[in-house]
Design a protein around this motif. Sequence first.
Motif, mmCIF file in Angstrom:
data_model
loop_
_atom_site.group_PDB
_atom_site.id
_atom_site.type_symbol
_atom_site.label_atom_id
_atom_site.label_comp_id
_atom_site.label_asym_id
_atom_site.label_seq_id
_atom_site.Cartn_x
_atom_site.Cartn_y
_atom_site.Cartn_z
ATOM 1 N N ALA A 1 -31.810 -8.428 1.456
ATOM 2 C CA ALA A 1 -31.911 -7.633 0.228
ATOM 3 C C ALA A 1 -32.990 -6.558 0.363
ATOM 4 O O ALA A 1 -32.834 -5.447 -0.140
ATOM 5 C CB ALA A 1 -32.201 -8.526 -0.964
ATOM 6 N N ALA A 2 -34.072 -6.893 1.066
ATOM 7 C CA ALA A 2 -35.149 -5.917 1.259
ATOM 8 C C ALA A 2 -34.674 -4.733 2.082
ATOM 9 O O ALA A 2 -35.152 -3.610 1.901
ATOM 10 C CB ALA A 2 -36.358 -6.576 1.926
ATOM 11 N N CYS A 3 -33.723 -4.960 2.974
ATOM 12 C CA CYS A 3 -33.216 -3.869 3.810
ATOM 13 C C CYS A 3 -32.386 -2.871 3.014
ATOM 14 O O CYS A 3 -32.218 -1.728 3.431
ATOM 15 C CB CYS A 3 -32.418 -4.428 4.977
ATOM 16 S SG CYS A 3 -33.469 -5.341 6.134
ATOM 17 N N LEU A 4 -31.860 -3.283 1.864
ATOM 18 C CA LEU A 4 -31.135 -2.359 0.985
ATOM 19 C C LEU A 4 -32.083 -1.480 0.189
ATOM 20 O O LEU A 4 -31.709 -0.398 -0.254
ATOM 21 C CB LEU A 4 -30.245 -3.136 0.010
ATOM 22 C CG LEU A 4 -29.031 -3.815 0.599
ATOM 23 C CD1 LEU A 4 -28.327 -4.645 -0.474
ATOM 24 C CD2 LEU A 4 -28.079 -2.790 1.164
ATOM 25 N N PHE A 5 -33.300 -1.953 -0.010
ATOM 26 C CA PHE A 5 -34.263 -1.255 -0.855
ATOM 27 C C PHE A 5 -34.513 0.196 -0.427
ATOM 28 O O PHE A 5 -34.507 1.085 -1.276
ATOM 29 C CB PHE A 5 -35.568 -2.057 -0.921
ATOM 30 C CG PHE A 5 -36.589 -1.478 -1.839
ATOM 31 C CD1 PHE A 5 -36.380 -1.465 -3.206
ATOM 32 C CD2 PHE A 5 -37.754 -0.944 -1.334
ATOM 33 C CE1 PHE A 5 -37.318 -0.930 -4.066
ATOM 34 C CE2 PHE A 5 -38.708 -0.404 -2.183
ATOM 35 C CZ PHE A 5 -38.487 -0.400 -3.556
ATOM 36 N N PRO A 6 -34.718 0.511 0.863
ATOM 37 C CA PRO A 6 -34.931 1.909 1.246
ATOM 38 C C PRO A 6 -33.739 2.805 0.896
ATOM 39 O O PRO A 6 -33.919 3.941 0.444
ATOM 40 C CB PRO A 6 -35.136 1.847 2.759
ATOM 41 C CG PRO A 6 -35.564 0.465 3.035
ATOM 42 C CD PRO A 6 -34.895 -0.390 2.008
ATOM 43 N N LEU A 7 -32.530 2.286 1.079
ATOM 44 C CA LEU A 7 -31.345 3.082 0.732
ATOM 45 C C LEU A 7 -31.266 3.320 -0.768
ATOM 46 O O LEU A 7 -30.915 4.419 -1.209
ATOM 47 C CB LEU A 7 -30.080 2.377 1.222
ATOM 48 C CG LEU A 7 -29.951 2.225 2.726
ATOM 49 C CD1 LEU A 7 -28.728 1.383 3.082
ATOM 50 C CD2 LEU A 7 -29.874 3.586 3.403
ATOM 51 N N LEU A 8 -31.614 2.303 -1.538
ATOM 52 C CA LEU A 8 -31.588 2.450 -2.996
ATOM 53 C C LEU A 8 -32.670 3.407 -3.487
ATOM 54 O O LEU A 8 -32.416 4.226 -4.377
ATOM 55 C CB LEU A 8 -31.742 1.083 -3.669
ATOM 56 C CG LEU A 8 -30.567 0.124 -3.501
ATOM 57 C CD1 LEU A 8 -30.913 -1.259 -4.048
ATOM 58 C CD2 LEU A 8 -29.327 0.672 -4.178
ATOM 59 N N THR A 9 -33.880 3.322 -2.923
ATOM 60 C CA THR A 9 -34.941 4.234 -3.368
ATOM 61 C C THR A 9 -34.637 5.669 -2.944
ATOM 62 O O THR A 9 -34.882 6.604 -3.704
ATOM 63 C CB THR A 9 -36.325 3.825 -2.836
ATOM 64 O OG1 THR A 9 -36.288 3.733 -1.423
ATOM 65 C CG2 THR A 9 -36.779 2.517 -3.437
ATOM 66 N N ALA B 1 -47.823 -13.902 -2.430
ATOM 67 C CA ALA B 1 -48.821 -13.589 -3.452
ATOM 68 C C ALA B 1 -49.339 -12.159 -3.297
ATOM 69 O O ALA B 1 -49.506 -11.444 -4.292
ATOM 70 C CB ALA B 1 -49.979 -14.583 -3.379
ATOM 71 N N SER B 2 -49.574 -11.736 -2.063
ATOM 72 C CA SER B 2 -50.059 -10.364 -1.862
ATOM 73 C C SER B 2 -48.970 -9.357 -2.222
ATOM 74 O O SER B 2 -49.266 -8.286 -2.747
ATOM 75 C CB SER B 2 -50.554 -10.168 -0.427
ATOM 76 O OG SER B 2 -49.502 -10.326 0.491
ATOM 77 N N GLY B 3 -47.700 -9.702 -1.958
ATOM 78 C CA GLY B 3 -46.601 -8.826 -2.365
ATOM 79 C C GLY B 3 -46.544 -8.654 -3.871
ATOM 80 O O GLY B 3 -46.368 -7.549 -4.387
ATOM 81 N N GLY B 4 -46.714 -9.765 -4.593
ATOM 82 C CA GLY B 4 -46.765 -9.689 -6.056
ATOM 83 C C GLY B 4 -47.948 -8.872 -6.528
ATOM 84 O O GLY B 4 -47.843 -8.082 -7.468
ATOM 85 N N ALA C 1 -42.753 2.886 -0.680
ATOM 86 C CA ALA C 1 -43.243 2.260 0.544
ATOM 87 C C ALA C 1 -44.132 1.059 0.225
ATOM 88 O O ALA C 1 -43.996 -0.004 0.836
ATOM 89 C CB ALA C 1 -43.996 3.284 1.387
ATOM 90 N N CYS C 2 -45.019 1.215 -0.743
ATOM 91 C CA CYS C 2 -45.887 0.094 -1.145
ATOM 92 C C CYS C 2 -45.063 -1.041 -1.736
ATOM 93 O O CYS C 2 -45.312 -2.213 -1.446
ATOM 94 C CB CYS C 2 -46.945 0.560 -2.134
ATOM 95 S SG CYS C 2 -48.190 1.607 -1.384
ATOM 96 N N ALA C 3 -44.077 -0.707 -2.554
ATOM 97 C CA ALA C 3 -43.204 -1.739 -3.107
ATOM 98 C C ALA C 3 -42.414 -2.413 -1.989
ATOM 99 O O ALA C 3 -42.206 -3.631 -2.011
ATOM 100 C CB ALA C 3 -42.260 -1.145 -4.144
ATOM 101 N N GLY C 4 -41.980 -1.648 -1.005
ATOM 102 C CA GLY C 4 -41.274 -2.216 0.140
ATOM 103 C C GLY C 4 -42.130 -3.208 0.887
ATOM 104 O O GLY C 4 -41.652 -4.257 1.332
ATOM 105 N N LEU C 5 -43.397 -2.905 1.021
ATOM 106 C CA LEU C 5 -44.325 -3.838 1.655
ATOM 107 C C LEU C 5 -44.440 -5.117 0.823
ATOM 108 O O LEU C 5 -44.544 -6.211 1.370
ATOM 109 C CB LEU C 5 -45.697 -3.181 1.820
ATOM 110 C CG LEU C 5 -46.748 -3.955 2.598
ATOM 111 C CD1 LEU C 5 -46.290 -4.210 4.014
ATOM 112 C CD2 LEU C 5 -48.067 -3.193 2.600
ATOM 113 N N GLY C 6 -44.367 -4.962 -0.486
ATOM 114 C CA GLY C 6 -44.470 -6.119 -1.374
ATOM 115 C C GLY C 6 -43.250 -7.022 -1.368
ATOM 116 O O GLY C 6 -43.344 -8.191 -1.726
ATOM 117 N N ILE C 7 -42.084 -6.506 -0.953
ATOM 118 C CA ILE C 7 -40.861 -7.315 -0.975
ATOM 119 C C ILE C 7 -40.270 -7.533 0.407
ATOM 120 O O ILE C 7 -39.164 -8.046 0.529
ATOM 121 C CB ILE C 7 -39.785 -6.661 -1.876
ATOM 122 C CG1 ILE C 7 -39.383 -5.302 -1.341
ATOM 123 C CG2 ILE C 7 -40.240 -6.585 -3.310
ATOM 124 C CD1 ILE C 7 -38.035 -4.830 -1.811
#
Length: 177
Positions: free
Chosen positions: A129-137, A66-69, A117-123
């Motif tokens: 899948a979250a570990c791919l997020f930094p590479l994609l951003t 919920a906090s991530g959303g 970074a804030c979105a990363g904290l949210g997911i």
Amino acid sequence: MGLILLLAVSVSLDVLGIGVAYAVSGIRIPWNTRIVISGINTVLTLGFILAGQKLGMLIPEYWFRASGGGILVILGSRTLWNALGDNATVDYDRDDSHTLEPLEGIVLGLTLALDGACAGLGICDMGAAACLFPLLTGSASLAFLSLGARVSCNLRRLNGVAGAVLIILGVIRFFYG
């Protein structure tokens, strides 16, 4: 995976706007500075994901989701608000050389990386899948800075769409995980 890609593009659209704004202002962002900005984005986002994963061990799953959303909704609301407002681009070219040097790009990189970074904290609880997020951003920021140097248009509406997408993703994350 599609959600992670959409999120990475959404949080990186402001980078495209910065690239365009600097190009229109006649300020060049060379490759080495673009790589510094992209690297900062990748590392900071990864750091927030790792910190969030550690924090997730202490907080019940529902509250963490919920906090991530909530983070995504706040981030989207801020992006939408900025797109609707009249915000001037901050000039990070401190020496007025009309070239953004790598040291000047560090501050810009830190500023631009905060959304990812804030979105990363949210997911961060989304597993691999979250570990791919930094590479994609990081990749999206490099691509958008490069594209921004070649495009000269007003991207305010595009940032508004990005804000709306972030809000929708946050609501989905809040209710459906």
